[in-house]
Structures are given as structure tokens and as C-alpha cells.
Motif scaffolding. Structure first.
Motif, PDB file in Angstrom:
ATOM      1  N   THR A  87      20.240   4.819 -24.520  1.00  0.00           N
ATOM      2  CA  THR A  87      19.176   5.701 -24.033  1.00  0.00           C
ATOM      3  C   THR A  87      19.600   7.159 -24.152  1.00  0.00           C
ATOM      4  OG1 THR A  87      18.355   4.001 -22.529  1.00  0.00           O
ATOM      5  CG2 THR A  87      17.771   6.291 -22.014  1.00  0.00           C
ATOM      6  N   ALA A  88      20.837   7.464 -23.776  1.00  0.00           N
ATOM      7  CA  ALA A  88      21.339   8.840 -23.888  1.00  0.00           C
ATOM      8  C   ALA A  88      21.375   9.281 -25.350  1.00  0.00           C
ATOM      9  CB  ALA A  88      22.728   8.950 -23.265  1.00  0.00           C
ATOM     10  N   MET A  89      21.772   8.396 -26.233  1.00  0.00           N
ATOM     11  CA  MET A  89      21.824   8.720 -27.655  1.00  0.00           C
ATOM     12  C   MET A  89      20.429   8.984 -28.203  1.00  0.00           C
ATOM     13  SD  MET A  89      24.672   5.900 -28.735  1.00  0.00           S
ATOM     14  CE  MET A  89      24.715   6.248 -30.476  1.00  0.00           C
ATOM     15  N   ARG A  90      19.482   8.131 -27.856  1.00  0.00           N
ATOM     16  CA  ARG A  90      18.110   8.293 -28.343  1.00  0.00           C
ATOM     17  C   ARG A  90      17.485   9.571 -27.781  1.00  0.00           C
ATOM     18  NH1 ARG A  90      15.473   4.512 -30.920  1.00  0.00           N
ATOM     19  NH2 ARG A  90      13.503   4.944 -29.860  1.00  0.00           N
ATOM     20  N   VAL A  95      14.276  10.926 -30.058  1.00  0.00           N
ATOM     21  CA  VAL A  95      13.405   9.821 -30.500  1.00  0.00           C
ATOM     22  C   VAL A  95      12.872   8.983 -29.342  1.00  0.00           C
ATOM     23  CG1 VAL A  95      14.418   9.669 -32.793  1.00  0.00           C
ATOM     24  CG2 VAL A  95      15.377   8.293 -30.939  1.00  0.00           C
ATOM     25  N   SER A  96      13.196   9.380 -28.108  1.00  0.00           N
ATOM     26  CA  SER A  96      12.610   8.679 -26.963  1.00  0.00           C
ATOM     27  C   SER A  96      12.373   9.684 -25.862  1.00  0.00           C
ATOM     28  CB  SER A  96      13.513   7.542 -26.492  1.00  0.00           C
ATOM     29  OG  SER A  96      14.711   8.046 -25.955  1.00  0.00           O
ATOM     30  N   ARG A  97      11.470   9.346 -25.003  1.00  0.00           N
ATOM     31  CA  ARG A  97      11.151  10.257 -23.910  1.00  0.00           C
ATOM     32  C   ARG A  97      12.203  10.118 -22.819  1.00  0.00           C
ATOM     33  NH1 ARG A  97       9.521   6.668 -20.375  1.00  0.00           N
ATOM     34  NH2 ARG A  97       8.063   5.029 -20.808  1.00  0.00           N
TER      35      ARG A  97
END
Length: 99
Positions: A87-90, A95-97
Motif C-alpha cells: 500500500t505504501a509503495m502504491r 497508483v492508489s488513493r
């Protein structure tokens, strides 16, 4: 390991995976942002702990309270850390909210 014990090929595969992880983690330390590195460090520490448990179990010299079940539980707990790191990488990549 719980079902059939550790065989030579299993130990080799584990060591190869550990070495590959070490290489990728070293690379990440040079380029990943602080938030991702913080999460990656937690994952790295947890994986090293599980690796140590498994190797001690392979040698027949487990530490106090170490069993195949405790090693499997520790391994399972890494999955949550990996999800948090992903999640941290995205988020860093945009690429993610943000949650």
C-alpha cells in the motif's frame, strides 16, 4: 516442513530466496522513499526472524518455544506487513488513493 520435514532441496530454495530478498532489500534502501523503507524494514526484520526459526528447526536446535507451528504463525503474520508495504509503495507511485 510441518507435513514432511525439511529436505535438502527445501533448505537450498530457502537460502536462495533469502539471498534474493537480501539483494532486493539492499537495492530498495538506495531508492525507496522513507515511508516505504520504514515498512520494508519491518518486513525484513520479520522475515529474518522467521528464517532464523526455520534454520534452527532444521538443525534440530529450536530456541525456547520455537516449533514448526510458531514459525508458520510468524510467517503468516508477515503477509499483513507485506500488504501494508505494498500500500505504501502504491501510494508513493500515485497508483492508489490514500486510505
Amino acid at each position: 516442513m510441518r507435513e514432511r520435514g525439511a529436505e535438502g532441496a527445501d533448505s537450498v530454495a530457502l537460502d536462495e530466496a533469502k539471498n534474493a530478498h537480501r539483494d532486493r532489500y539492499s537495492e530498495a534502501q538506495m531508492i525507496a522513499p522513507e515511508e516505504v523503507l520504514m515498512r520494508a524494514s519491518s518486513v525484513n526484520q520479520a522475515l529474518n526472524k522467521v528464517y532464523g526459526q526455520v534454520k534452527r528447526l532444521e538443525r534440530g536446535a529450536p530456541g525456547p518455544g520455537e516449533t514448526t507451528e510458531t514459525a508458520a504463525q510468524a510467517q503468516y503474520e508477515v503477509w499483513g506487513m507485506l500488504r501494508t508495504m505494498r500500500t505504501a509503495m502504491r501510494h508513493d507511485l500515485g497508483v492508489s488513493r490514500e486510505d
